[in-house]
Write an enzyme that holds these catalytic residues in place. Structure first.
Site, mmCIF file in Angstrom:
data_model
loop_
_atom_site.group_PDB
_atom_site.id
_atom_site.type_symbol
_atom_site.label_atom_id
_atom_site.label_comp_id
_atom_site.label_asym_id
_atom_site.label_seq_id
_atom_site.Cartn_x
_atom_site.Cartn_y
_atom_site.Cartn_z
ATOM 1 N N ALA A 103 1.789 0.693 8.078
ATOM 2 C CA ALA A 103 0.962 0.699 9.283
ATOM 3 C C ALA A 103 1.751 0.404 10.549
ATOM 4 O O ALA A 103 1.271 0.665 11.655
ATOM 5 C CB ALA A 103 -0.189 -0.302 9.144
ATOM 6 N N HIS A 161 -10.575 1.754 9.338
ATOM 7 C CA HIS A 161 -9.814 0.915 8.424
ATOM 8 C C HIS A 161 -8.467 1.571 8.109
ATOM 9 O O HIS A 161 -8.366 2.780 7.968
ATOM 10 C CB HIS A 161 -10.639 0.641 7.171
ATOM 11 C CG HIS A 161 -11.885 -0.131 7.484
ATOM 12 N ND1 HIS A 161 -12.024 -1.474 7.222
ATOM 13 C CD2 HIS A 161 -13.039 0.243 8.097
ATOM 14 C CE1 HIS A 161 -13.206 -1.895 7.641
ATOM 15 N NE2 HIS A 161 -13.845 -0.860 8.183
ATOM 16 N N THR A 203 0.824 -1.207 0.000
ATOM 17 C CA THR A 203 0.000 0.000 0.000
ATOM 18 C C THR A 203 0.856 1.253 0.000
ATOM 19 O O THR A 203 0.618 2.188 -0.769
ATOM 20 C CB THR A 203 -0.939 -0.004 1.217
ATOM 21 O OG1 THR A 203 -1.667 -1.242 1.241
ATOM 22 C CG2 THR A 203 -1.928 1.144 1.140
ATOM 23 N N ALA A 204 1.880 1.307 0.855
ATOM 24 C CA ALA A 204 2.738 2.490 0.936
ATOM 25 C C ALA A 204 3.815 2.492 -0.135
ATOM 26 O O ALA A 204 4.148 3.547 -0.689
ATOM 27 C CB ALA A 204 3.384 2.574 2.315
ATOM 28 N N ALA A 209 -6.050 1.240 5.567
ATOM 29 C CA ALA A 209 -5.434 1.509 4.265
ATOM 30 C C ALA A 209 -5.337 3.001 3.975
ATOM 31 O O ALA A 209 -4.301 3.480 3.489
ATOM 32 C CB ALA A 209 -6.208 0.804 3.154
ATOM 33 N N HIS A 231 -5.831 -5.818 10.227
ATOM 34 C CA HIS A 231 -5.335 -4.466 10.467
ATOM 35 C C HIS A 231 -4.195 -4.411 11.479
ATOM 36 O O HIS A 231 -4.204 -3.561 12.374
ATOM 37 C CB HIS A 231 -6.476 -3.569 10.968
ATOM 38 C CG HIS A 231 -7.555 -3.327 9.975
ATOM 39 N ND1 HIS A 231 -8.783 -2.759 10.324
ATOM 40 C CD2 HIS A 231 -7.621 -3.553 8.643
ATOM 41 C CE1 HIS A 231 -9.539 -2.669 9.252
ATOM 42 N NE2 HIS A 231 -8.863 -3.139 8.216
ATOM 43 N N VAL A 257 13.503 -9.193 0.157
ATOM 44 C CA VAL A 257 14.644 -8.619 0.867
ATOM 45 C C VAL A 257 14.953 -9.474 2.086
ATOM 46 O O VAL A 257 14.070 -9.778 2.896
ATOM 47 C CB VAL A 257 14.360 -7.167 1.269
ATOM 48 C CG1 VAL A 257 15.461 -6.631 2.183
ATOM 49 C CG2 VAL A 257 14.234 -6.295 0.018
ATOM 50 N N MET A 295 -13.048 -1.075 1.779
ATOM 51 C CA MET A 295 -13.830 -0.109 2.551
ATOM 52 C C MET A 295 -12.977 1.144 2.795
ATOM 53 O O MET A 295 -11.988 1.102 3.516
ATOM 54 C CB MET A 295 -14.291 -0.731 3.868
ATOM 55 C CG MET A 295 -15.182 -1.949 3.669
ATOM 56 S SD MET A 295 -15.509 -2.887 5.185
ATOM 57 C CE MET A 295 -16.751 -1.839 5.962
#
Length: 671
Positions: A635, A645, A101-102, A647, A602, A322, A182
């Site tokens: 996160a 949430h 995500t990041a 994300a 999460h 990695v 969501m």
């Protein structure tokens, strides 16, 4: 032979329909009572479908363009370890570990500066090339495949000593490619709390919210009014809106919630947060990461577009895991991260690439602390136990693990609304196939569902919802922040969707947003291919159980309030369902919660942003304490878990770090 323009495109679309129809037929038919009673037919159908699928794939009839611009030959981006004589070491300005995500955000934003050469390393492949991640309703079909990390917790001492399944995305896009889409970011008070913990006002809601607007591209849906589009981002890469389906049972859930003093809210992602605002339309469809073409929006699809991948200063290598970060321990001012080591497989050759400026660790709340510890950054005692050379002693790496625990309930749906993705008869199998063709032909129909279509956020100490309840410890971030989320799904399920009920069901769920319990993540060994030991210590604090009991009892009220009450068959006696739970005592419900509690996917705070003396791992600039040239961005850096949430907050953190890094190097160029 001449082909008309668009012929290949039509061929690919037809092939996509055939391929997904095959998968759907396998999935659907095997769940019918007829197939269960006819083993030979079941096997024959499966084999036939598998052969057809293989032929389609071998002929490249279902091949997306995604992946063709990604590097798979790791020798192109790194020096093979042990080569003699050693070739020239490949150097980049910034190396990003993890294309989740990041990571995709960072790769895209940082390469907007043409003077920065960036390498993004991802352990999996492309997420956008997988039909089950693009189709909103099919994401759970990626669980238990090579596209996720098959992680499990330690036996949970306070939850029946059972292990819990913890899937994490192993592909570009990471968990944004397998979540329920969501789009809810937390509460404004969460970020004010962050600013107070870290002592940096730039993380407060007033300052930080601009990064949510920066990532957003809100596309209004004419069927859904009541959202102030002026308060949403319009030019960001992440398309959000209301383009998922909104089935009748979801609408009934919302209507019943509003009758129980949970006021309607048209948009959770505002300065008002999850505080309810009454609008004339009694409808709370959750905003989603689903675009107007009814396809998932992941960080890969949003940020790694063809234009971005064409940049000469960006290299994206896939199937590159990695194994450790390389440090210069003789650097002036303390150890400096100068590169990474990576490999395609456990027994494959290892490669190294060098970073002139920064290494950014964006591997997620599980793998970021794991890689830090493997590299010698972590709790001294843990590292010495596994004979890992200590680069820097940071006691809190891997600790302060927090997750959102969820409890699932299922009730019989007496209206027998077809759920299509979970058919119960031959007729519904054909309806499923019809919905497949409908989706691929028009992008419409029930397969647009994100499964969890509606939600409500409440406080466990709300006297209007929990009358005569004893006082509970307040773990919320602010007086108007929630600590419980209620949500409905279009069917009930167990074990993350592996078990489906034999009758039509309505799924109701409660999540504890601000648990008091904290866990830890530790090394199993010094072997980078061994998964770490994961122990979230669910329900260690009794107050977590008490709050979930309140949430479960509130779901009972929702199920018995019109119009949902008319949908639920309250006379049902099937012992697999939960119609008998309202008669249970609080103590009995507590036992059921301990048995059922699962992750909502999460995990957070294992490399939390806080002063070192306050169990921090990174500072307000996301720099690892005591290490030069190394930052963490995912996160894992949450000072506290958000009340919703995760994300959206991860996207925003990556946007903020990108701005910080570009500004820093712009100043350096001028100097």
């Amino acid at each position: 032979m001449l082909h008309s323009p668009g012929g290949h495109s039509r061929s690919r679309r037809i092939s996509a329909i055939l391929t997904f129809t095959t998968f759907s037929l396998i999935f659907a038919f095997r769940r019918t009572q007829f197939a269960k009673s006819n083993k030979t037919l079941r096997i024959l159908l499966t084999v036939t479908a598998a052969v057809l699928t293989v032929r389609l794939l071998r002929r490249n009839m279902f091949k997306l363009l995604a992946g063709s611009k990604y590097v798979t030959d790791l020798s192109r981006v790194g020096q093979r370890v042990g080569d003699v004589p050693a070739p020239k070491v490949e150097e980049f300005d910034i190396i990003i570990i993890g294309g989740g995500t990041a990571g995709c955000v960072l790769a895209s934003r940082l390469t907007e500066d043409p003077s920065l050469r960036v390498l993004l390393l991802e352990s999996g492949g492309s997420g956008k090339s997988l039909i089950f991640t693009r189709l909103p309703s099919a994401f759970t079909l990626l669980f238990h495949t090579k596209h996720v990390y098959e992680l499990h917790t330690e036996p949970q001492a306070f939850a029946r000593e059972a292990t819990r399944y913890w899937p994490r995305g192993k592909m570009l896009g990471g968990c944004s490619s397998i979540n329920a889409q969501m789009a809810q970011y937390g509460a404004p008070g969460d970020f004010d709390e962050w600013a107070k913990i870290i002592g940096d006002d730039s993380w407060s809601w007033d300052k930080f919210q601009r990064y949510f607007r920066k990532l957003e591209k809100y596309v209004p849906n004419p069927e859904y009014t009541g959202v102030d589009a002026n308060g949403k981002g319009a030019d960001g890469p992440v398309q959000i809106g209301y383009f998922n389906s909104f089935l009748p049972q979801s609408q009934d859930f919302v209507a019943s919630c509003t009758k129980l003093n949970i006021p309607f809210n048209s948009d959770f992602n505002t300065t008002g947060g999850t505080r309810a605002t009454t609008f004339p339309r009694n409808r709370q469809q959750i905003m989603t990461y689903i675009d107007k073409n009814s396809q998932r929006v992941s960080s890969e699809t949003a940020y790694l577009t063809d234009d971005v991948l064409a940049r000469q200063n960006l290299v994206v290598a896939i199937h590159a895991s990695v194994t450790k970060i390389i440090f210069d321990t003789e650097a002036t001012g303390g150890p400096r991260a100068v590169g990474v080591e990576f490999s395609k497989s456990k027994n494959g050759p290892k490669y190294q690439a060098r970073a002139r400026k920064e290494v950014v660790l964006s591997a997620g709340a599980v793998h970021s602390p794991h890689i830090l510890m493997l590299s010698g950054v972590g709790n001294r005692k843990d590292l010495k136990k596994h004979e890992i050379p200590i680069i820097h002693d940071i006691p809190s790496v891997g600790y302060n693990l927090v997750d959102h625990p969820v409890v699932d309930l299922a009730f019989k749906d007496k209206k027998s609304t077809p759920k299509y993705m979970r058919p119960h008869s031959i007729l519904e199998v054909f309806k499923l196939l019809g919905s497949v063709f409908q989706y691929f032909a028009t992008r419409g129909g029930p397969l647009r569902t994100n499964v969890a279509e509606a939600a409500a956020f409440v406080r466990s100490d709300d006297p209007l919802l929990f009358e005569h309840s004893t006082e509970v410890h307040d773990t919320t971030s602010a007086a108007d922040s929630p600590d419980l989320e209620l949500f409905s799904t279009i069917f009930g399920y167990k074990d993350h969707g592996r078990y489906m009920y034999p009758v039509h069901t309505v799924g109701l769920h409660v999540t504890l947003l601000r648990p008091a319990s904290r866990g830890m993540l530790r090394l199993k060994s010094s072997n980078p291919w061994d998964h770490p030991i994961i122990d979230p210590r669910y329900l260690e604090q009794h107050e977590d159980v008490e709050k979930l009991v309140r949430g479960v009892k509130l779901l009972f009220k929702v199920a018995r309030t019109e119009p949902l009450a008319s949908r639920v068959d309250h006379k049902a006696t099937n012992p697999l369902l939960d119609h008998g739970l309202p008669q249970k005592s609080d103590e009995e419900l507590g036992d059921i919660i301990r048995e059922r509690v699962q992750t909502l996917y999460h995990p957070a705070s294992t490399c939390r942003m806080a002063p070192l003396q306050d169990a921090g791992v990174v500072d307000s600039q996301l720099r690892v304490h005591g290490i030069q040239g190394l930052r963490v961005c995912d996160a894992s850096v949450f000072p506290t878990i958000v009340s919703g949430h995760t994300a959206g907050a991860v996207y925003a953190i990556a946007e903020k770090l990108s701005d910080m890094l570009k500004a820093q190097y712009a100043v350096e160029k001028k100097a």
